[in-house]
Design a protein around this motif. Structure first.
Motif, PDB file in Angstrom:
ATOM      1  N   ALA A  10      36.429  26.715  34.187  1.00  0.00           N
ATOM      2  CA  ALA A  10      35.120  26.958  34.086  1.00  0.00           C
ATOM      3  C   ALA A  10      35.097  28.407  34.286  1.00  0.00           C
ATOM      4  N   GLY A  11      33.749  28.837  34.519  1.00  0.00           N
ATOM      5  CA  GLY A  11      33.602  30.306  34.882  1.00  0.00           C
ATOM      6  C   GLY A  11      34.072  31.451  33.826  1.00  0.00           C
ATOM      7  N   HIS A  12      33.847  32.683  34.360  1.00  0.00           N
ATOM      8  CA  HIS A  12      34.132  33.908  33.412  1.00  0.00           C
ATOM      9  C   HIS A  12      35.516  33.508  33.021  1.00  0.00           C
ATOM     10  N   ILE A  13      36.169  34.090  31.673  1.00  0.00           N
ATOM     11  CA  ILE A  13      37.475  33.959  31.520  1.00  0.00           C
ATOM     12  C   ILE A  13      38.156  35.124  30.960  1.00  0.00           C
ATOM     13  N   ALA A  14      39.229  35.568  31.518  1.00  0.00           N
ATOM     14  CA  ALA A  14      39.910  36.875  31.138  1.00  0.00           C
ATOM     15  C   ALA A  14      40.592  36.918  29.857  1.00  0.00           C
ATOM     16  N   LYS A  15      39.649  36.810  28.746  1.00  0.00           N
ATOM     17  CA  LYS A  15      40.199  36.649  27.359  1.00  0.00           C
ATOM     18  C   LYS A  15      39.242  37.643  26.400  1.00  0.00           C
ATOM     19  N   ASP A  16      39.984  37.958  25.382  1.00  0.00           N
ATOM     20  CA  ASP A  16      39.140  38.744  24.304  1.00  0.00           C
ATOM     21  C   ASP A  16      38.496  40.238  24.889  1.00  0.00           C
ATOM     22  N   GLY A  17      39.388  40.632  26.004  1.00  0.00           N
ATOM     23  CA  GLY A  17      38.703  41.945  26.585  1.00  0.00           C
ATOM     24  C   GLY A  17      37.701  41.674  27.569  1.00  0.00           C
ATOM     25  N   LYS A  18      37.539  40.333  28.132  1.00  0.00           N
ATOM     26  CA  LYS A  18      36.564  40.463  29.095  1.00  0.00           C
ATOM     27  C   LYS A  18      36.995  40.279  30.417  1.00  0.00           C
ATOM     28  N   LEU A  19      35.980  40.549  31.461  1.00  0.00           N
ATOM     29  CA  LEU A  19      36.331  40.588  32.782  1.00  0.00           C
ATOM     30  C   LEU A  19      36.544  39.084  33.305  1.00  0.00           C
ATOM     31  N   GLY A  20      37.745  38.692  33.894  1.00  0.00           N
ATOM     32  CA  GLY A  20      38.065  37.520  34.412  1.00  0.00           C
ATOM     33  C   GLY A  20      38.951  37.321  35.427  1.00  0.00           C
ATOM     34  N   PRO A  21      39.336  36.191  36.144  1.00  0.00           N
ATOM     35  CA  PRO A  21      40.305  36.233  37.165  1.00  0.00           C
ATOM     36  C   PRO A  21      41.900  36.243  36.463  1.00  0.00           C
ATOM     37  N   LEU A  22      42.759  36.833  37.229  1.00  0.00           N
ATOM     38  CA  LEU A  22      44.054  36.770  36.937  1.00  0.00           C
ATOM     39  C   LEU A  22      44.873  36.194  38.133  1.00  0.00           C
ATOM     40  N   VAL A  23      46.278  35.608  37.788  1.00  0.00           N
ATOM     41  CA  VAL A  23      47.109  35.131  38.906  1.00  0.00           C
ATOM     42  C   VAL A  23      48.484  35.890  38.894  1.00  0.00           C
ATOM     43  N   ASP A  24      49.183  35.889  40.018  1.00  0.00           N
ATOM     44  CA  ASP A  24      50.525  36.303  40.024  1.00  0.00           C
ATOM     45  C   ASP A  24      51.258  35.116  40.388  1.00  0.00           C
ATOM     46  N   ASP A  25      52.556  35.510  40.364  1.00  0.00           N
ATOM     47  CA  ASP A  25      53.636  34.321  40.584  1.00  0.00           C
ATOM     48  C   ASP A  25      53.907  33.759  41.878  1.00  0.00           C
ATOM     49  N   GLN A  26      53.022  34.401  42.968  1.00  0.00           N
ATOM     50  CA  GLN A  26      53.128  34.136  44.316  1.00  0.00           C
ATOM     51  C   GLN A  26      52.228  33.270  44.758  1.00  0.00           C
ATOM     52  N   GLY A  27      51.525  32.721  43.873  1.00  0.00           N
ATOM     53  CA  GLY A  27      50.436  31.483  44.080  1.00  0.00           C
ATOM     54  C   GLY A  27      49.200  32.452  44.586  1.00  0.00           C
ATOM     55  N   ARG A  28      48.877  33.585  44.138  1.00  0.00           N
ATOM     56  CA  ARG A  28      47.642  34.062  44.368  1.00  0.00           C
ATOM     57  C   ARG A  28      46.594  34.386  43.217  1.00  0.00           C
ATOM     58  N   PHE A  29      45.286  34.180  43.377  1.00  0.00           N
ATOM     59  CA  PHE A  29      44.454  34.029  42.417  1.00  0.00           C
ATOM     60  C   PHE A  29      43.305  35.429  42.583  1.00  0.00           C
ATOM     61  N   PHE A  30      43.512  36.384  41.619  1.00  0.00           N
ATOM     62  CA  PHE A  30      42.639  37.447  41.758  1.00  0.00           C
ATOM     63  C   PHE A  30      41.211  37.298  41.137  1.00  0.00           C
ATOM     64  N   LYS A  31      40.251  37.393  41.905  1.00  0.00           N
ATOM     65  CA  LYS A  31      38.911  37.254  41.252  1.00  0.00           C
ATOM     66  C   LYS A  31      38.089  38.328  41.277  1.00  0.00           C
ATOM     67  N   PRO A  32      37.686  39.094  40.131  1.00  0.00           N
ATOM     68  CA  PRO A  32      37.239  40.430  39.967  1.00  0.00           C
ATOM     69  C   PRO A  32      35.733  40.149  40.760  1.00  0.00           C
ATOM     70  N   LEU A  33      35.528  41.202  41.679  1.00  0.00           N
ATOM     71  CA  LEU A  33      34.110  41.507  42.241  1.00  0.00           C
ATOM     72  C   LEU A  33      33.161  41.687  40.863  1.00  0.00           C
ATOM     73  N   GLN A  34      32.169  40.943  40.830  1.00  0.00           N
ATOM     74  CA  GLN A  34      31.340  41.261  39.536  1.00  0.00           C
ATOM     75  C   GLN A  34      30.382  42.423  40.146  1.00  0.00           C
ATOM     76  N   GLY A  35      30.073  43.207  39.395  1.00  0.00           N
ATOM     77  CA  GLY A  35      29.402  44.294  39.261  1.00  0.00           C
ATOM     78  C   GLY A  35      28.032  44.460  40.484  1.00  0.00           C
ATOM     79  N   ASP A  36      27.372  43.393  40.228  1.00  0.00           N
ATOM     80  CA  ASP A  36      26.066  43.397  41.090  1.00  0.00           C
ATOM     81  C   ASP A  36      26.346  42.710  42.508  1.00  0.00           C
ATOM     82  N   ALA A  37      25.432  42.322  43.209  1.00  0.00           N
ATOM     83  CA  ALA A  37      25.348  41.617  44.363  1.00  0.00           C
ATOM     84  C   ALA A  37      26.404  40.572  44.525  1.00  0.00           C
TER      85      ALA A  37
END
Ligand SMILES: O=P(O)(O)O[C@@H]1[C@@H](OP(=O)(O)O)[C@H](OP(=O)(O)O)[C@H](O)[C@H](OP(=O)(O)O)[C@H]1OP(=O)(O)O
Ligand SMILES: Nc1ncnc2c1ncn2[C@@H]1O[C@H](COP(=O)(O)OP(=O)(O)O)[C@@H](O)[C@H]1O
Length: 289
Positions: A10-37
């Motif tokens: 669910a939620g915002h997905i990082a596809k088609d040039g959109k801003l969304g979360p990413l993961v690394d191979d060390q078990g970390r989830f990177f969620k972009p801080l949305q620009g507003d509050a």
């Protein structure tokens, strides 16, 4: 190298040039801080929660571990942006079934803009948020007949009424075809293994409920329960020697999405608590049927 999460439902997905979360191979989830509050608010919540000594350890385990914020290359190609660095709660699963359930009978809260209120209430009324106090936001399950993952379509999920939500919770723990075109009722073959037992989903939800009955630190507006379990063990069942090697189902509940958390100011979060009780009733009914 960061990549698009394979098991996001669910939620915002990082596809088609959109801003969304990413993961690394060390078990970390990177969620972009949305620009507003929202981004700042979620970071503020994690800072507060991760250092809040009044929250017992057995409750901390229901939240992703927080590793601060970090500037990383954003998924939409706009350069480096601050991201929340979180525990990737599905990284320790090889074949996870995942469901996101947004809890509460309203997703708006006092002092939001008229525009935001209208957007929320429209979605709350169109989904089961108002009627049930929760709505399924998205899920993926392993289709044991087709031997591949099946993902519920966002448009279909958001159109669920009471029966649709109930059916989704049954499909989530069934071995027969999850496809919407298939008329056969979900068989709930894994219900007792995933929802039941002393460390299953229901037991975890009840532990969370006990905390929500007394906690007044935070109000969890628009926050989701993420349910995850491993299919590997189920796939290996009955396989002779494989049976000994089988991995446990490891059903887990985690809370995610704290962009709209507010201070509780000494008041019970009855919006979340009420939705959680209603959700628990649905899980109990499946176990009893
Ligand atoms: O953009 P949409 O319509 O997909 O809405 C998002 C919601 O998707 P939904 O359609 O309800 O499944 C989305 O809900 P889920 O995380 O998918 O449950 C969020 O509510 C998101 O808002 P925020 O990032 O929590 O502030 C919502 O994003 P914003 O529209 O508020 O940016
Ligand atoms: N810590 C996490 N680990 C693994 N997956 C996560 C985590 N947080 C969120 N997700 C996945 O991302 C989805 C959206 O997360 P959420 O925080 O609700 O984002 P948004 O603010 O875009 O709605 C969830 O449904 C889940 O599939």
């Amino acid at each position: 190298m960061l990549k698009v999460p394979e098991h996001q439902v669910a939620g915002h997905i990082a596809k088609d040039g959109k801003l969304g979360p990413l993961v690394d191979d060390q078990g970390r989830f990177f969620k972009p801080l949305q620009g507003d509050a929202r981004g700042e608010n979620e970071a503020k919540f994690y800072e507060s929660f991760s250092t809040n000594k009044n929250v017992p350890d057995h409750i901390h385990k229901y939240f992703p571990v927080y590793h601060g914020t970090q500037l990383v290359e954003a998924s939409n190609g706009s350069g480096k942006l601050p991201h929340l660095v979180l525990e990737d709660v599905v990284s320790c699963y090889s074949n996870p079934s995942v469901m996101d359930v947004k809890i509460g009978s309203r997703t708006w809260y006092p002092d939001v803009s008229e525009e935001y209120f209208k957007k929320c209430i429209k979605k709350d009324r169109a989904t089961t948020t108002v009627t049930l106090g929760f709505r399924v936001s998205g899920f993926k399950v392993f289709d044991h007949q087709e031997s591949r993952f099946w993902r519920a379509e966002k448009k279909v999920v958001l159109s669920y009424k009471v029966n649709g939500a109930r059916l989704a919770l049954r499909k989530f723990v069934s071995s027969n075809s999850p496809s919407d075109d298939d008329d056969s009722p979900p068989n709930c073959a894994f219900a007792s293994e995933v929802y039941g037992g002393s460390d299953g989903i229901l037991a975890q939800l009840l532990e969370l409920k006990a905390w929500f009955e007394t906690q007044t630190f935070y109000h969890f507006n628009s926050c989701s329960i993420l349910m995850v379990y491993e299919n590997e063990s189920i796939l290996m069942k009955g396989g002779g020697d494989d049976e000994k090697k089988k991995k446990p189902v490891r059903a887990q509940v985690k809370l995610v999405d704290f962009a709209h958390v507010l201070d509780g100011n000494g008041v019970i979060d009855h919006n979340f608590l009420g939705g959680l009780c209603s959700f628990i009733k649905f899980i109990k009914d499946i176990l009893q049927s």
